[in-house]
Design a protein around this motif. Sequence first.
Motif, PDB file in Angstrom:
ATOM      1  N   ARG A   1       1.806   3.967  -4.098  1.00 24.44           N
ATOM      2  CA  ARG A   1       2.028   5.268  -3.268  1.00 24.44           C
ATOM      3  C   ARG A   1       3.576   5.206  -2.757  1.00 24.44           C
ATOM      4  O   ARG A   1       3.806   4.242  -2.174  1.00 24.44           O
ATOM      5  CB  ARG A   1       1.178   5.580  -2.086  1.00 24.44           C
TER       6      ARG A   1
ATOM      7  N   ARG B   1       0.012  -3.372 -11.776  1.00 25.45           N
ATOM      8  CA  ARG B   1      -1.493  -3.583 -11.201  1.00 25.45           C
ATOM      9  C   ARG B   1      -1.919  -2.050 -11.732  1.00 25.45           C
ATOM     10  O   ARG B   1      -1.332  -1.277 -12.277  1.00 25.45           O
ATOM     11  CB  ARG B   1      -1.134  -3.529  -9.777  1.00 25.45           C
ATOM     12  N   VAL B   2      -3.433  -2.088 -11.398  1.00 27.42           N
ATOM     13  CA  VAL B   2      -4.053  -0.763 -11.814  1.00 27.42           C
ATOM     14  C   VAL B   2      -3.931   0.466 -11.287  1.00 27.42           C
ATOM     15  O   VAL B   2      -3.626   1.372 -11.901  1.00 27.42           O
ATOM     16  CB  VAL B   2      -5.622  -1.327 -11.674  1.00 27.42           C
ATOM     17  N   LYS B   3      -3.570   0.480  -9.804  1.00 29.03           N
ATOM     18  CA  LYS B   3      -3.382   1.559  -9.159  1.00 29.03           C
ATOM     19  C   LYS B   3      -1.780   1.891  -9.005  1.00 29.03           C
ATOM     20  O   LYS B   3      -1.238   0.820  -8.477  1.00 29.03           O
ATOM     21  CB  LYS B   3      -4.053   1.479  -7.868  1.00 29.03           C
ATOM     22  N   PRO B   4      -1.262   2.776  -9.303  1.00 26.20           N
ATOM     23  CA  PRO B   4      -0.016   3.099  -8.660  1.00 26.20           C
ATOM     24  C   PRO B   4       0.382   2.795  -7.257  1.00 26.20           C
ATOM     25  O   PRO B   4      -0.331   2.964  -6.378  1.00 26.20           O
ATOM     26  CB  PRO B   4       0.386   4.547  -9.371  1.00 26.20           C
TER      27      PRO B   4
ATOM     28  N   ASP C   1       0.740  -1.324   0.096  1.00 29.96           N
ATOM     29  CA  ASP C   1      -0.083  -0.116   0.053  1.00 29.96           C
ATOM     30  C   ASP C   1       0.934   1.261  -0.070  1.00 29.96           C
ATOM     31  O   ASP C   1       0.473   2.325  -0.572  1.00 29.96           O
ATOM     32  CB  ASP C   1      -1.045  -0.095   1.424  1.00 29.96           C
TER      33      ASP C   1
END
Length: 226
Positions: free
Chosen positions: A138, A133-136, A103
């Motif tokens: 953080r 993955r779809v979301k970079p 995350d």
Amino acid sequence: MAKTISFISPKGGVGKTTAAVLLATEFANQGLKVTVVDADPNYPVLAWSKLAKLPRNLKITSEVDEDDIIDVIEAAKKKSQVVIIDLEGRATARAMSSLLVSDLAIVPIQGSVLDANQALKGFKSIKTAGKGRVKPIRSVALLTRTAAHDGLWSRQLRQLRSNLVDAGIEIVPTSLAERSAYKDLFGLGGTLADMNPKEVSSLENAQKNALAYAHDVLTILNDKKG
């Protein structure tokens, strides 16, 4: 849902494991269930964990096979509220797999041009892993081994911080100061809360610094930007 935090730094000696252990112990002292996955081939977290008794809500997992790292992390997430991974510096398959399920990725940086240049490799690895993955993923920079007060920071460190901001790299608001208590942690084991202020120099200041750092990371984890 459990949160996963990875620490990565291509350059040794920047306080990566110190930052990971401080975060884990501070979270545990706040009552969170924490698992640290020691994925550094030198197993520094494992060595620290054997020196003294740890809080019951803090677990250490080590000697993770490259092919099993994601399964180990997922298993830890089922038993913990926070999983912290201390990664090796190289962009190995194990490191990239760990980043893929993280995350938040934290890159510790000391105040020098060399450290900054090496840290950029860490951010590059994070970006590469994020393509899977779809979301970079953080990522944030953590300034380490600084003077206790920013008014005493060197010109080079101030410029480094400015360069990070200009590059759009998020920085953990609280830097980890150079404290003897952090070094003693790896000689004595346990947590900062276990130390005797009569035996450890400026322990209270170290405790306040570590608590503020943990608060900042928890805020980053829980905000909606990530």
